[in-house]
Design an enzyme around this catalytic site. Sequence first.
Site, PDB file in Angstrom:
ATOM      1  N   HIS A 126       0.839  -1.204   0.000  1.00 42.94           N
ATOM      2  CA  HIS A 126       0.000   0.000   0.000  1.00 42.94           C
ATOM      3  C   HIS A 126       0.872   1.252   0.000  1.00 42.94           C
ATOM      4  CE1 HIS A 126      -3.425   2.635   1.063  1.00 42.94           C
ATOM      5  NE2 HIS A 126      -2.549   3.233   1.856  1.00 42.94           N
ATOM      6  N   GLU A 127       1.900   1.259   0.866  1.00 42.16           N
ATOM      7  CA  GLU A 127       2.782   2.423   0.900  1.00 42.16           C
ATOM      8  C   GLU A 127       3.597   2.535  -0.389  1.00 42.16           C
ATOM      9  OE1 GLU A 127       2.131   4.511   3.032  1.00 42.16           O
ATOM     10  OE2 GLU A 127       0.938   3.205   4.320  1.00 42.16           O
ATOM     11  N   HIS A 181       1.634   4.411  -2.842  1.00 44.90           N
ATOM     12  CA  HIS A 181       1.750   5.870  -2.731  1.00 44.90           C
ATOM     13  C   HIS A 181       3.012   6.372  -3.449  1.00 44.90           C
ATOM     14  CE1 HIS A 181      -1.691   6.613  -0.269  1.00 44.90           C
ATOM     15  NE2 HIS A 181      -1.261   5.882   0.754  1.00 44.90           N
TER      16      HIS A 181
END
Length: 231
Positions: free
Chosen positions: A105-106, A109
């Site tokens: 998920h990071e 980003h």
Amino acid sequence: MPLYYPMGFDSGYLLLVVVSLVLGFATQHYIDSTYKRWSRVPVPDGRTGAFIARSMLEADGVGGVGIEVVPGELTDHFDPRDNSLHLSQANLSGASVASAAVACHEAGHAVQYDKGYVPGRIRTALVPVVNLASNVWMIVLIVGISMSFAGLVDLAIILFAASVLFQLVTLPVEFDASRRALAYLRTAGFDGEVVAGARKVLTAAALTYVAAALVSCLQLLYLLGVSNRRD
């Protein structure tokens, strides 16, 4: 999901407090229990969160992103200022479904930042405005009420609205990062249990953002209603 109420007590505020407490408790319990459950389920090949995140970045053609450890649990984030993933120890070196989900998920980003994802750029541009607004809107509101200066009250509500806008813009950014994470896990050949577990972890995390945005929207509507009654 902080609540601020400088205008006296009424039933509308009581309802807002109850909704905030219920949503806050429910979403926090859900993310904690979901994360803990899937942190006990290992990734079949034993790859760590940091390794999987790095592999995702390479698959998306994103280079130059650092990966560093950050203290705490579920404190993971991507910081565009140093172009680095900051992962908690459990997610950096852990080899669980939860660590894979959070790390990817990071990484999502970081991919957004590299590709110039528009909602992400808007969110980044709003950061200095929101930092200012969140620090001064309550002071402006209290001064406006104490001096019976409607203009200051309106300004305070506008400043708070900027914070609400930031939370709303955050939602598609978070959803897209999770979408990218799950897409990578599927294409990288992880089995169905890993993908399903990662989806549950990321859905639980997303609900915390949705709940916070909902409470802020309700609070903004409440402040607007109180302001209209004062006019």
